[in-house]
Design a protein around this motif. Structure first.
Motif, short mmCIF file in Angstrom:
data_model
loop_
_atom_site.label_atom_id
_atom_site.label_comp_id
_atom_site.label_asym_id
_atom_site.label_seq_id
_atom_site.Cartn_x
_atom_site.Cartn_y
_atom_site.Cartn_z
N ARG A 97 2.57 21.96 -3.50
CA ARG A 97 1.66 21.28 -4.11
C ARG A 97 1.87 19.75 -4.00
O ARG A 97 2.83 19.19 -3.62
N ARG A 98 0.71 19.10 -4.45
CA ARG A 98 0.50 17.77 -4.55
C ARG A 98 1.63 16.96 -5.65
O ARG A 98 1.76 17.51 -6.66
N ARG A 99 2.53 16.29 -4.97
CA ARG A 99 3.57 15.65 -5.79
C ARG A 99 2.67 14.59 -6.67
O ARG A 99 1.74 13.91 -6.47
N PRO A 100 3.27 14.38 -7.99
CA PRO A 100 2.71 13.30 -8.84
C PRO A 100 2.69 11.71 -7.96
O PRO A 100 3.70 11.47 -7.31
N TYR A 101 1.42 11.14 -8.22
CA TYR A 101 1.21 9.95 -7.50
C TYR A 101 0.82 8.77 -8.72
O TYR A 101 -0.02 9.01 -9.18
N SER A 102 1.60 7.75 -8.68
CA SER A 102 0.98 6.60 -9.46
C SER A 102 0.99 5.45 -8.72
O SER A 102 1.82 5.29 -7.78
N TRP A 103 0.13 4.41 -9.28
CA TRP A 103 0.14 3.13 -8.39
C TRP A 103 -0.18 2.06 -9.47
O TRP A 103 -0.83 2.26 -10.41
N HIS A 104 0.21 0.76 -9.24
CA HIS A 104 0.18 -0.36 -10.03
C HIS A 104 -1.09 -1.22 -9.36
O HIS A 104 -0.99 -1.89 -8.09
N ALA A 105 -2.48 -1.11 -9.95
CA ALA A 105 -3.25 -1.96 -9.27
C ALA A 105 -3.10 -3.34 -9.33
O ALA A 105 -2.70 -3.92 -10.21
N PRO A 106 -3.57 -4.02 -8.25
CA PRO A 106 -3.50 -5.57 -8.11
C PRO A 106 -3.96 -6.26 -9.11
O PRO A 106 -5.08 -6.01 -9.63
N ASP A 107 -3.91 -7.44 -9.46
CA ASP A 107 -4.45 -8.29 -10.40
C ASP A 107 -5.65 -8.87 -9.65
O ASP A 107 -5.66 -9.50 -8.57
N LEU A 331 -4.46 -5.57 5.79
CA LEU A 331 -5.74 -4.89 5.39
C LEU A 331 -5.49 -4.06 4.19
O LEU A 331 -6.15 -3.96 3.35
N GLY A 332 -4.48 -3.32 4.21
CA GLY A 332 -4.13 -2.50 3.01
C GLY A 332 -3.89 -3.24 1.82
O GLY A 332 -4.64 -2.68 0.77
N HIS A 333 -3.79 -4.58 1.59
CA HIS A 333 -3.59 -5.25 0.40
C HIS A 333 -5.01 -5.46 0.17
O HIS A 333 -5.66 -5.80 -1.07
N LEU A 334 -5.80 -5.98 1.18
CA LEU A 334 -7.08 -6.21 0.76
C LEU A 334 -8.16 -5.16 0.13
O LEU A 334 -9.01 -4.83 -0.75
N SER A 335 -7.95 -3.77 0.97
CA SER A 335 -8.36 -2.74 0.47
C SER A 335 -8.15 -2.51 -0.90
O SER A 335 -8.86 -1.97 -1.69
N ASP A 336 -6.89 -2.42 -1.27
CA ASP A 336 -6.57 -2.25 -2.72
C ASP A 336 -7.31 -3.18 -3.72
O ASP A 336 -7.61 -2.98 -4.91
N LEU A 360 -0.78 10.95 1.99
CA LEU A 360 -2.26 10.80 1.62
C LEU A 360 -2.48 12.08 0.89
O LEU A 360 -3.45 11.81 -0.13
N ILE A 361 -2.03 13.21 1.02
CA ILE A 361 -2.46 14.46 0.21
C ILE A 361 -1.95 13.97 -1.21
O ILE A 361 -2.77 14.18 -2.07
N ASP A 362 -0.91 13.76 -1.43
CA ASP A 362 -0.50 13.24 -2.98
C ASP A 362 -1.36 12.31 -3.59
O ASP A 362 -1.46 12.06 -4.77
N ALA A 414 -0.32 2.79 11.46
CA ALA A 414 -1.58 2.47 11.25
C ALA A 414 -2.32 2.82 9.75
O ALA A 414 -3.15 2.39 9.40
N ALA A 415 -1.44 4.01 9.13
CA ALA A 415 -1.87 4.16 7.75
C ALA A 415 -1.88 3.33 6.67
O ALA A 415 -2.20 3.38 5.60
N ARG A 416 -1.00 2.20 7.09
CA ARG A 416 -0.92 0.83 6.06
C ARG A 416 -1.94 0.26 5.96
O ARG A 416 -2.23 -0.56 4.85
N LYS A 417 -2.99 0.39 6.81
CA LYS A 417 -4.31 -0.15 6.35
C LYS A 417 -5.12 0.32 5.04
O LYS A 417 -5.79 -0.38 4.55
N GLY A 418 -4.49 1.51 4.64
CA GLY A 418 -5.16 2.05 3.45
C GLY A 418 -4.28 1.80 2.19
O GLY A 418 -4.72 2.08 1.18
N GLY A 419 -3.63 0.75 2.34
CA GLY A 419 -2.85 0.17 1.15
C GLY A 419 -2.16 1.45 0.20
O GLY A 419 -1.61 2.31 0.86
N TYR A 420 -2.22 1.17 -1.15
CA TYR A 420 -1.51 2.38 -1.93
C TYR A 420 -2.31 2.75 -2.99
O TYR A 420 -2.08 3.65 -3.88
#
Length: 550
Positions: A97-107, A331-336, A360-362, A414-420
């Motif tokens: 199953r997907r594991r719990p995922y949390s992130w802190h959105a940037p200011d 790019l990942g930071h810009l995407s976030d 990415l599934i999570d 490459a996946a780091r372009k997608g940020g968090y």
């Protein structure tokens, strides 16, 4: 992350058992990271990886905190990782199953009130450009598209300078007069004609090799792709040329447009050669009606729009060993930042997500999207396996030469372009997002197949990182080339738009580089500046026929 210039290597994640050389390291030098000290056993080129612990045959090699390969022979601490001592290996995914995922959105408080000047469409979308498209429904019309291009571009002020024509002319003159010596330098081109329509950013003439002779599914796929391009907010109107008897029919195209935008109200001009009889009769009407369409489209002007109206494709190509630690995470930071503001980003290239699937599934906000991602990845991998290929064949000669030894190493960077940020949706090729946020878009890793698909999925700008250099552009979405290292930016200034190498030099953090890029992007979206690909007329367009392409 800030990289200290005094360090010769970088351990990306605390669990990694290899480090990245940030500069050339002579044999016998001692490298130190996180309290570990290792003497390199041979000279190491910048961007390559060095083991910081002894590895036996079959032992896992980890980078970015994930499995990227297994040792095929004993590797001593201080040895360089190569194709001779490492094979591709990636973690299994989708088994739990997907594991719990949390992130802190940037200011984003500094960005909330900023706007760009764009072209507002009736469906609420906003373009960064105001293009007119001329497209063939079948390859038989490619010549007629080129005829229209020759007729329009120079007279309306959109033609590229004849620099190399002038150079050949000089060579011809020298040959006729018996002169010998080095070839002449490129001549200074004549001043371009002023543009007749200041609010039309370009007339884009697309050609392709599809539309007939393939399967019905191929014809459907082409109409889906063209429909996605036509409804892209950067498009003001379109001229469609058809032979008449081909498999890809105008009714199919209209149906696909309605699926994507039921209230589509931009001009769609259609010309069928077989109903006209002669080429000249059709082209005369097509040229006249297209010109009148341009007159109407030129009445549109740029108006302020919030950054939430941006839709940005995230792509890498000609990657190197610095891609995953400078330009891609920037790019990942810009995407976030953008998705926090309510914007949309598209992370493409499914063969380059190999090894980070479970993460990415999570991150999928909706279990249905997680299931769809697993299904698309497994289907893609199975198609490759059926023809004796696999994602492990993805790295190119240039990738390997510059330190991307396995597909999992390449993919983890490459996946780091997608940020968090959480993933808001999973899209198949040419699907349109139905909500803002970060989306995974199924495309090949092939540069042009991917950028073509991103434009068809609504990207109004494409950010393209490169460590080796590529001229790739797109006729619909301005494509920004971002160098992973300053040496590349200095060596190929005619194709590189932005230098992320300050991260490698320790002069900027990833966050600072991403935010500098976003400020630059606002000017680009507003039409104040153009990409190098736009200046060169680099308009690459190749539809994907859904065959195996890594």
């Amino acid at each position: 992350m800030t990289i200290q210039t005094s360090r010769s290597c970088l351990r990306i994640h605390p669990t990694d058992n290899v480090v990245v050389a940030l500069q050339d390291i002579p044999q016998g030098d001692c490298i130190t990271t996180d309290g570990l000290s290792v003497r390199v056993t041979q000279s190491v080129a910048a961007k390559h990886k060095v083991a910081i612990e002894a590895l036996a045959i079959g032992d896992p090699v980890r980078m970015y905190g994930v499995l990227v390969g297994k040792a095929t022979q004993p590797i001593a601490a201080g040895d360089t990782i190569t194709t001779f001592n490492l094979r591709h290996e990636a973690e299994p995914y989708g088994l739990t199953r997907r594991r719990p995922y949390s992130w802190h959105a940037p200011d984003v408080s500094d960005w909330e009130t900023l706007t760009f000047a764009g072209y507002h469409r009736s469906d609420g979308s906003v373009g960064t450009r105001n293009f007119w498209l001329v497209v063939p429904l079948v390859f038989c019309e490619n010549r007629n598209v080129e005829m229209m291009k020759a007729a329009f571009e120079r007279e309306l002020g959109y033609a590229q300078p004849d620099t190399y024509v002038d150079q050949v002319r000089q060579l011809v003159q020298a040959y006729r007069t018996g002169q010998t010596g080095p070839a002449p330098a490129a001549a200074i081109p004549e001043a371009a004609r002023p543009r007749l329509f200041p609010n039309i950013d370009g007339i884009q003439f697309l050609t392709h090799e599809q539309g007939c002779g393939g399967t019905n599914a191929d014809a459907d796929s082409l109409c889906q792709l063209l429909a996605g391009c036509i409804v892209n907010p950067n498009v003001a109107g379109v001229t469609v040329l058809s032979l008449g008897c081909q498999k890809s029919q105008i009714d199919q195209l209209r149906a696909e447009i309605r699926k994507r935008q039921p209230g589509f109200d931009r001009p769609l001009l259609y010309f069928d050669q077989q109903t006209y009889g002669t080429e000249s009769a059709m082209l005369t009407d097509a040229i006249r009606d297209t010109f009148n369409g341009l007159v109407a489209a030129n009445a549109q002007t740029r108006q302020p729009a919030p950054l939430s109206r941006l839709s940005v494709g995230l792509k890498c190509g000609g990657s190197d060993g610095f891609s995953g630690i400078s330009a891609n995470p920037a790019l990942g930071h810009l995407s976030d930042l953008l998705v926090t503001l309510g914007g949309t980003t598209l992370l493409a290239e499914f063969p380059e997500l190999c090894g980070v699937e479970q993460e990415l599934i999570d991150r999928c906000a909706n279990p249905t999207d997680a299931d769809r991602f697993v299904g698309l990845m497994q289907q893609y991998a199975a198609q490759a396996a059926a023809v004796g290929a696999g994602f492990d064949m993805n790295p190119s000669v240039g990738n390997i030469r510059d330190g991307l030894i396995t597909d999992a190493i390449k993919s983890a960077g490459a996946a780091r372009k997608g940020g968090y940020a959480p993933i808001a949706g999973v899209l198949d090729y040419t699907d349109l997002p139905t909500r803002p946020g970060l989306h995974l878009l199924c495309t090949p890793g092939n540069d042009v197949l991917a950028t073509t698909g991103m434009a068809a999925s609504g990207a109004t700008l494409i950010l393209f990182t490169t460590g080796l250099g590529t001229p790739t552009g797109n006729p619909i979405a301005p494509t920004v080339k971002i160098a992973t290292n300053t040496r590349l930016a200095d060596r190929m200034p005619d194709i590189i738009d932005f230098d992320a190498g300050l991260v490698i030099a320790g002069q900027e953090t990833i966050e600072q580089t991403g935010e500098r890029l976003l400020r630059w992007l606002i000017d680009l979206a507003s039409g104040h500046i153009r990409t190098k690909a736009e200046d060169l007329g680099q308009n690459d367009f190749i539809p994907w026929q859904r065959g195996v392409n890594l």
